[in-house]
Design an enzyme around this catalytic site. Sequence first.
Site, PDB file in Angstrom:
ATOM      1  N   LYS A 191      40.023  45.107  73.172  1.00  0.00           N
ATOM      2  CA  LYS A 191      40.720  46.402  73.172  1.00  0.00           C
ATOM      3  C   LYS A 191      42.156  46.243  72.681  1.00  0.00           C
ATOM      4  O   LYS A 191      42.626  47.012  71.857  1.00  0.00           O
ATOM      5  CB  LYS A 191      40.789  47.004  74.595  1.00  0.00           C
ATOM      6  CG  LYS A 191      39.471  47.277  75.246  1.00  0.00           C
ATOM      7  CD  LYS A 191      39.648  47.971  76.601  1.00  0.00           C
ATOM      8  CE  LYS A 191      40.494  47.202  77.607  1.00  0.00           C
ATOM      9  NZ  LYS A 191      39.917  45.957  78.105  1.00  0.00           N
ATOM     10  N   ARG A 242      51.007  32.897  77.349  1.00  0.00           N
ATOM     11  CA  ARG A 242      49.664  33.183  77.864  1.00  0.00           C
ATOM     12  C   ARG A 242      49.803  34.010  79.122  1.00  0.00           C
ATOM     13  O   ARG A 242      50.745  33.819  79.895  1.00  0.00           O
ATOM     14  CB  ARG A 242      48.928  31.875  78.199  1.00  0.00           C
ATOM     15  CG  ARG A 242      48.476  31.155  76.962  1.00  0.00           C
ATOM     16  CD  ARG A 242      47.774  29.840  77.257  1.00  0.00           C
ATOM     17  NE  ARG A 242      47.812  29.024  76.054  1.00  0.00           N
ATOM     18  CZ  ARG A 242      46.818  28.953  75.166  1.00  0.00           C
ATOM     19  NH1 ARG A 242      45.691  29.595  75.378  1.00  0.00           N
ATOM     20  NH2 ARG A 242      46.952  28.228  74.066  1.00  0.00           N
TER      21      ARG A 242
END
Length: 226
Positions: A13, A159
């Site tokens: 997404k 991250r």
Amino acid sequence: MKLILIGPPGGGKGTQAQRLQRDRGITKLSTGDMLRAEVASGSSLGKQAKTIMDAGQLLPNEIMIELIEERISQSDCEQGFLLDGFPRTVAQAEALDAMLLRKGTKLDCAIEIKVDDALLVERISGRFACAKCGEGYHDKFKQPENGICEVCGSTHFERRADDNEATVKKRLEAFYDQTSPLLPYYKEQGILQELNGTLSIEEIAKQIDSILDLVPTGKSQPATHL
Ligand code: AMP
């Protein structure tokens, strides 16, 4: 154009939302990004959010609804927006419909990106993003050339704290238990489009473009009773 992307964590997404914002100029609203900004700022919402996000759970509906209502009232959303990560529960979807109705408008399209769990774990465990512009990268599928972000030239990458195996399992559970009921919800409204999220990023992008080129955009009847 007002649209939402629905799919499991790691389903792509964010990557597609980023591209749509860049190529079509649609304002992208990612509730995950908004919450990560709160965490980074050290606000009281950020502190509350961090504990819940690290546990792979969802924040309370009321908090998320207030956050998004405030955001879509801003001028850059007047021509439309793309929601990535909201709504995540039927209660959030109902609240979104109600707030749009109050503005005399409605969602044009909900796109479901379908991906198998096994692939999700591989995708999530290798992903990272540019710390400056948020462009997404992956250890295996998309490395920044010479360690430089192809969009903004930054050399700093990060991250996400919740991209670890234990948290991912919880996030998947939250998706299947609480978010997947959105699929019949939007199907019933006749605005759900499904696509195969195991295809390449470029192929998925092409399919999203074909969907969007055919979506009729329009206003709902003004809400006279409110
Ligand atoms: P995301 O970046 O969309 O994967 O979101 C990261 C985390 O933020 C989720 O695992 C939730 O803890 C929280 N979050 C983001 N959006 C929502 C939402 N609409 N409702 C509840 N929690 C959310």
